[in-house]
Design a protein around this motif. Structure first.
Motif, PDB file in Angstrom:
ATOM      1  N   ARG A   1       0.830  -1.279   0.064  1.00  0.00           N
ATOM      2  CA  ARG A   1      -0.180  -0.022   0.125  1.00  0.00           C
ATOM      3  C   ARG A   1       0.892   1.273   0.086  1.00  0.00           C
ATOM      4  N   HIS A   2       1.951   0.979   0.056  1.00  0.00           N
ATOM      5  CA  HIS A   2       3.020   2.348  -0.108  1.00  0.00           C
ATOM      6  C   HIS A   2       3.345   2.518  -1.348  1.00  0.00           C
ATOM      7  N   ARG A   3       3.516   3.764  -1.310  1.00  0.00           N
ATOM      8  CA  ARG A   3       3.857   4.614  -2.681  1.00  0.00           C
ATOM      9  C   ARG A   3       5.314   5.355  -2.536  1.00  0.00           C
ATOM     10  N   TYR A   4       6.374   4.830  -3.158  1.00  0.00           N
ATOM     11  CA  TYR A   4       7.515   5.536  -3.095  1.00  0.00           C
ATOM     12  C   TYR A   4       7.665   6.251  -4.338  1.00  0.00           C
ATOM     13  N   VAL A   5       8.587   7.487  -4.186  1.00  0.00           N
ATOM     14  CA  VAL A   5       8.966   8.305  -5.464  1.00  0.00           C
ATOM     15  C   VAL A   5      10.152   8.484  -5.393  1.00  0.00           C
ATOM     16  N   ARG A   6      11.015   8.728  -6.277  1.00  0.00           N
ATOM     17  CA  ARG A   6      12.504   9.286  -6.344  1.00  0.00           C
ATOM     18  C   ARG A   6      12.523   9.892  -7.574  1.00  0.00           C
ATOM     19  N   LEU A   7      13.714  10.775  -7.801  1.00  0.00           N
ATOM     20  CA  LEU A   7      14.063  11.345  -9.140  1.00  0.00           C
ATOM     21  C   LEU A   7      14.136  10.457 -10.131  1.00  0.00           C
ATOM     22  N   SER A   8      13.873  10.780 -11.320  1.00  0.00           N
ATOM     23  CA  SER A   8      13.709   9.714 -12.503  1.00  0.00           C
ATOM     24  C   SER A   8      15.108   9.492 -12.899  1.00  0.00           C
ATOM     25  N   GLY A   9      16.142  10.251 -12.522  1.00  0.00           N
ATOM     26  CA  GLY A   9      17.373   9.631 -13.162  1.00  0.00           C
ATOM     27  C   GLY A   9      18.592  10.942 -12.733  1.00  0.00           C
ATOM     28  N   PRO A  10      19.552  11.002 -13.390  1.00  0.00           N
ATOM     29  CA  PRO A  10      20.783  11.871 -13.298  1.00  0.00           C
ATOM     30  C   PRO A  10      20.279  13.170 -13.947  1.00  0.00           C
ATOM     31  N   ALA A  11      19.696  12.905 -15.358  1.00  0.00           N
ATOM     32  CA  ALA A  11      19.133  14.048 -15.899  1.00  0.00           C
ATOM     33  C   ALA A  11      18.493  15.205 -15.087  1.00  0.00           C
ATOM     34  N   ALA A  12      17.302  14.403 -14.559  1.00  0.00           N
ATOM     35  CA  ALA A  12      16.547  15.228 -13.809  1.00  0.00           C
ATOM     36  C   ALA A  12      17.183  15.872 -12.632  1.00  0.00           C
ATOM     37  N   ALA A  13      18.135  15.187 -12.149  1.00  0.00           N
ATOM     38  CA  ALA A  13      18.984  15.798 -10.813  1.00  0.00           C
ATOM     39  C   ALA A  13      19.762  16.788 -11.175  1.00  0.00           C
ATOM     40  N   GLN A  14      20.251  16.762 -12.474  1.00  0.00           N
ATOM     41  CA  GLN A  14      21.202  17.797 -12.967  1.00  0.00           C
ATOM     42  C   GLN A  14      20.419  19.013 -13.312  1.00  0.00           C
ATOM     43  N   LEU A  15      19.335  19.005 -13.753  1.00  0.00           N
ATOM     44  CA  LEU A  15      18.290  20.003 -14.043  1.00  0.00           C
ATOM     45  C   LEU A  15      18.136  20.890 -12.392  1.00  0.00           C
ATOM     46  N   ILE A  16      17.679  20.107 -11.461  1.00  0.00           N
ATOM     47  CA  ILE A  16      17.422  20.642 -10.299  1.00  0.00           C
ATOM     48  C   ILE A  16      18.485  21.232  -9.674  1.00  0.00           C
ATOM     49  N   GLU A  17      19.788  20.907  -9.763  1.00  0.00           N
ATOM     50  CA  GLU A  17      20.875  21.336  -9.311  1.00  0.00           C
ATOM     51  C   GLU A  17      21.292  22.379  -9.843  1.00  0.00           C
ATOM     52  N   ASN A  18      21.096  22.518 -11.204  1.00  0.00           N
ATOM     53  CA  ASN A  18      21.576  23.706 -11.767  1.00  0.00           C
ATOM     54  C   ASN A  18      20.662  24.949 -11.627  1.00  0.00           C
ATOM     55  N   LEU A  19      19.349  24.619 -11.434  1.00  0.00           N
ATOM     56  CA  LEU A  19      18.678  25.752 -11.124  1.00  0.00           C
ATOM     57  C   LEU A  19      18.454  26.173  -9.850  1.00  0.00           C
ATOM     58  N   ALA A  20      19.113  25.238  -8.703  1.00  0.00           N
ATOM     59  CA  ALA A  20      19.452  25.784  -7.453  1.00  0.00           C
ATOM     60  C   ALA A  20      20.780  26.653  -7.190  1.00  0.00           C
ATOM     61  N   ALA A  21      21.534  26.081  -8.231  1.00  0.00           N
ATOM     62  CA  ALA A  21      22.929  26.864  -8.279  1.00  0.00           C
ATOM     63  C   ALA A  21      22.527  28.384  -8.738  1.00  0.00           C
ATOM     64  N   PHE A  22      21.613  28.552  -9.506  1.00  0.00           N
ATOM     65  CA  PHE A  22      21.249  29.848 -10.049  1.00  0.00           C
ATOM     66  C   PHE A  22      20.504  30.630  -9.175  1.00  0.00           C
ATOM     67  N   SER A  23      19.701  30.069  -8.101  1.00  0.00           N
ATOM     68  CA  SER A  23      18.802  30.775  -7.548  1.00  0.00           C
ATOM     69  C   SER A  23      19.530  31.595  -6.385  1.00  0.00           C
ATOM     70  N   PRO A  24      19.117  32.782  -6.157  1.00  0.00           N
ATOM     71  CA  PRO A  24      19.608  33.584  -4.960  1.00  0.00           C
ATOM     72  C   PRO A  24      19.741  33.047  -3.596  1.00  0.00           C
ATOM     73  N   ASP A  25      20.744  33.308  -2.798  1.00  0.00           N
ATOM     74  CA  ASP A  25      20.756  32.865  -1.449  1.00  0.00           C
ATOM     75  C   ASP A  25      19.596  33.005  -0.654  1.00  0.00           C
ATOM     76  N   ALA A  26      19.341  31.564   0.121  1.00  0.00           N
ATOM     77  CA  ALA A  26      17.936  31.483   0.906  1.00  0.00           C
ATOM     78  C   ALA A  26      18.003  32.490   1.924  1.00  0.00           C
ATOM     79  N   ALA A  27      16.868  32.823   2.371  1.00  0.00           N
ATOM     80  CA  ALA A  27      16.689  33.648   3.695  1.00  0.00           C
ATOM     81  C   ALA A  27      17.295  33.236   4.694  1.00  0.00           C
ATOM     82  N   ALA A  28      17.740  33.860   5.731  1.00  0.00           N
ATOM     83  CA  ALA A  28      18.396  33.382   6.984  1.00  0.00           C
ATOM     84  C   ALA A  28      17.523  32.370   7.689  1.00  0.00           C
ATOM     85  N   PRO A  29      18.028  31.113   8.362  1.00  0.00           N
ATOM     86  CA  PRO A  29      17.090  30.294   8.747  1.00  0.00           C
ATOM     87  C   PRO A  29      16.300  30.814  10.003  1.00  0.00           C
ATOM     88  N   ALA A  30      15.240  30.200  10.201  1.00  0.00           N
ATOM     89  CA  ALA A  30      14.267  30.845  11.214  1.00  0.00           C
ATOM     90  C   ALA A  30      14.513  30.436  12.605  1.00  0.00           C
TER      91      ALA A  30
END
Length: 226
Positions: A64-93
């Motif tokens: 009954r459990h549904r597991y999900v994961r990233l579809s592969g290295p290409a998806a991971a690279q896309l997300i990491e590249n976008l994160a690298a171009f994002s502005p620094d996150a706000a200070a931790p709360a």
């Protein structure tokens, strides 16, 4: 799916939080991701279905459990590249959030390879020791292949279209760490040999005493001080 449609998948904070959580390379249940993002189970299910339909995630069901994961290295690279171009996150709360971010900055997984200060230092040491070269694009040298072989890492296994080695821009260090099949193999070996261990259920890693010795002997890294 068009570029605009793919970009729209990551424009939602909940879906982005799911993808970043899955950057530890492991499969999560829908319930775990719902708690992580602070959303209801029904909202998580709806958003995960959109990410699966868009090809960024894949689904596995066990009972009954549904597991999900990233579809592969290409998806991971896309997300990491976008994160690298994002502005620094706000200070931790909170202190807990600050502690988590500090641990991830020191050492973490970037999908299936080493990142953070540890990953960047490993990359720099591999280049300085001639294990990799940038003379004609990033590549393993013959000494580098022997080094991996001495670690018991088999780099001859089929890897599809995935490159043997590539750089990945580290979003906290703003410098490169090693990715590709060789980077993944190194991370797997470090985990299997208990050079590093996961901190809780997130991406953060801690270098063990055995790992400090191993990284010093293998790459000349002094990790006695974080």
């Amino acid at each position: 799916m068009s570029l605009a449609e793919t970009a729209a998948l990551l424009a939602d904070r909940t879906r982005a939080a799911f993808c970043l959580a899955l950057f530890d390379g492991r499969a999560w249940t829908a319930g775990e991701l719902a708690r992580h993002a602070g959303v209801s189970a029904s909202t998580a299910s709806e958003q995960l279905s959109r990410l699966i339909a868009g090809g960024l995630l894949v689904e596995e069901r066990q009972g009954r459990h549904r597991y999900v994961r990233l579809s592969g290295p290409a998806a991971a690279q896309l997300i990491e590249n976008l994160a690298a171009f994002s502005p620094d996150a706000a200070a931790p709360a909170t202190l807990r959030e600050s502690t988590r971010r500090g641990a991830e900055a020191r050492a973490r997984t970037c999908y299936d390879h080493l990142a953070g200060q540890l990953g960047v230092r490993v990359a720099a040491a591999a280049l300085a020791r001639g294990l990799v070269t940038e003379e004609a694009g990033l590549a393993l040298t013959d000494p580098g292949r022997r080094w991996f072989a001495e670690l018991g890492v088999d780099l001859s296994a089929p890897r599809g279209s995935r490159p043997l080695l590539r750089t990945c821009l580290d979003w906290t260090e703003r410098r490169h760490h090693l990715a590709g099949a060789a980077g993944a193999a190194l991370c797997t070996s470090a985990l299997d040999r208990r050079w590093v261990e996961r901190i809780g259920s997130g991406r953060a890693l801690t270098v063990t005493p055995a790992g400090r010795t191993a990284f010093r002997d293998a790459l000349g890294l002094d990790l006695t001080v974080d």
